[in-house]
Design a protein around this motif. Sequence first.
Motif, PDB file in Angstrom:
ATOM      1  N   LYS A  46       0.979   8.577   5.506  1.00 41.42           N
ATOM      2  CA  LYS A  46       0.094   7.792   6.368  1.00 41.42           C
ATOM      3  C   LYS A  46      -1.144   8.559   6.839  1.00 41.42           C
ATOM      4  O   LYS A  46      -2.149   7.962   7.166  1.00 41.42           O
ATOM      5  N   GLN A  47      -1.088   9.877   6.865  1.00 43.29           N
ATOM      6  CA  GLN A  47      -2.220  10.674   7.330  1.00 43.29           C
ATOM      7  C   GLN A  47      -3.188  11.038   6.211  1.00 43.29           C
ATOM      8  O   GLN A  47      -4.211  11.653   6.463  1.00 43.29           O
ATOM      9  N   TRP A  99      -4.991  10.957  -1.158  1.00 48.24           N
ATOM     10  CA  TRP A  99      -4.135  10.178  -2.057  1.00 48.24           C
ATOM     11  C   TRP A  99      -4.473  10.466  -3.508  1.00 48.24           C
ATOM     12  O   TRP A  99      -3.586  10.615  -4.351  1.00 48.24           O
ATOM     13  N   HIS A 126      12.217   2.115   3.537  1.00 43.77           N
ATOM     14  CA  HIS A 126      11.426   1.286   2.629  1.00 43.77           C
ATOM     15  C   HIS A 126      12.320   0.379   1.814  1.00 43.77           C
ATOM     16  O   HIS A 126      13.321   0.842   1.285  1.00 43.77           O
ATOM     17  N   LEU A 141      -4.595  10.630  14.275  1.00 46.65           N
ATOM     18  CA  LEU A 141      -3.708   9.491  14.070  1.00 46.65           C
ATOM     19  C   LEU A 141      -4.061   8.401  15.068  1.00 46.65           C
ATOM     20  O   LEU A 141      -4.486   8.697  16.190  1.00 46.65           O
ATOM     21  N   THR A 156       0.889  -1.146   0.000  1.00 50.20           N
ATOM     22  CA  THR A 156       0.000   0.000   0.000  1.00 50.20           C
ATOM     23  C   THR A 156       0.935   1.204   0.000  1.00 50.20           C
ATOM     24  O   THR A 156       1.994   1.167   0.628  1.00 50.20           O
ATOM     25  N   ARG A 175      -2.405   5.814  17.388  1.00 52.02           N
ATOM     26  CA  ARG A 175      -1.128   5.423  17.997  1.00 52.02           C
ATOM     27  C   ARG A 175      -1.415   4.568  19.205  1.00 52.02           C
ATOM     28  O   ARG A 175      -2.121   5.000  20.125  1.00 52.02           O
ATOM     29  N   ASP A 197       0.854   3.982   1.411  1.00 50.61           N
ATOM     30  CA  ASP A 197       1.116   4.587   2.717  1.00 50.61           C
ATOM     31  C   ASP A 197       2.056   3.756   3.583  1.00 50.61           C
ATOM     32  O   ASP A 197       2.402   4.161   4.677  1.00 50.61           O
ATOM     33  N   ALA A 198       2.513   2.611   3.086  1.00 54.23           N
ATOM     34  CA  ALA A 198       3.556   1.864   3.802  1.00 54.23           C
ATOM     35  C   ALA A 198       4.876   2.622   3.726  1.00 54.23           C
ATOM     36  O   ALA A 198       5.771   2.393   4.528  1.00 54.23           O
ATOM     37  N   CYS A 199       4.987   3.553   2.782  1.00 57.10           N
ATOM     38  CA  CYS A 199       6.217   4.310   2.600  1.00 57.10           C
ATOM     39  C   CYS A 199       6.076   5.752   3.089  1.00 57.10           C
ATOM     40  O   CYS A 199       6.945   6.260   3.772  1.00 57.10           O
ATOM     41  N   TYR A 200       4.983   6.409   2.741  1.00 58.27           N
ATOM     42  CA  TYR A 200       4.788   7.807   3.131  1.00 58.27           C
ATOM     43  C   TYR A 200       3.308   8.145   3.052  1.00 58.27           C
ATOM     44  O   TYR A 200       2.512   7.396   2.511  1.00 58.27           O
TER      45      TYR A 200
END
Length: 168
Positions: free
Chosen positions: A24-25, A31, A144, A64, A17, A66, A19-22
């Motif tokens: 995430k929010q 996107w 990554h 987020l 996906t 967490r 967002d596994a790299c950048y």
Amino acid sequence: MKSLWLDELAEFESHWTVDACYGKQLTEAGWNAFKVVMPQALEAHDDEWLRSQMTDSSFWDPHLLRQGKLVEYNKPDAIQKLTLGEFNIAYIRGVATVLQSRGADMCMVYRADEAYVPRSECSAWEDQEIPVCDVLAGHRVRYHPPPGDRRAFSVPSGPNCHHSIRMI
């Protein structure tokens, strides 16, 4: 830069996906917008323009998650971190790729912008000549694919790094 970024995006989407790299929010709308405006920024604009295009609140998760809890986060900071960081990463990869295609073996690290808290690691690289092949080998290697190698050489060195490369 644009084609390299689009190729990388396609690779992420086929194996991970994104967002596994950048990002995430980012929401789904975020996107979708980022996938449109990032190539435009790389082709005809800059990181400031990119940031201005990504400020719509519907592009960003309101909280987020967490440790199982919803927490607030600094959205303007998240916008800045994503847009400046991703633009710079794409720029660095593009410059290194062009330099390599022209037969250049070395490039120079420089401070592209002032940092609120300069990092000693990347500050030590300023005005240093480094192999172009090391820049390309270090592309995203710190994070990554997950979990990455935090000790590996990479320009930028991490989020909010203000260093880039240039031709010697």
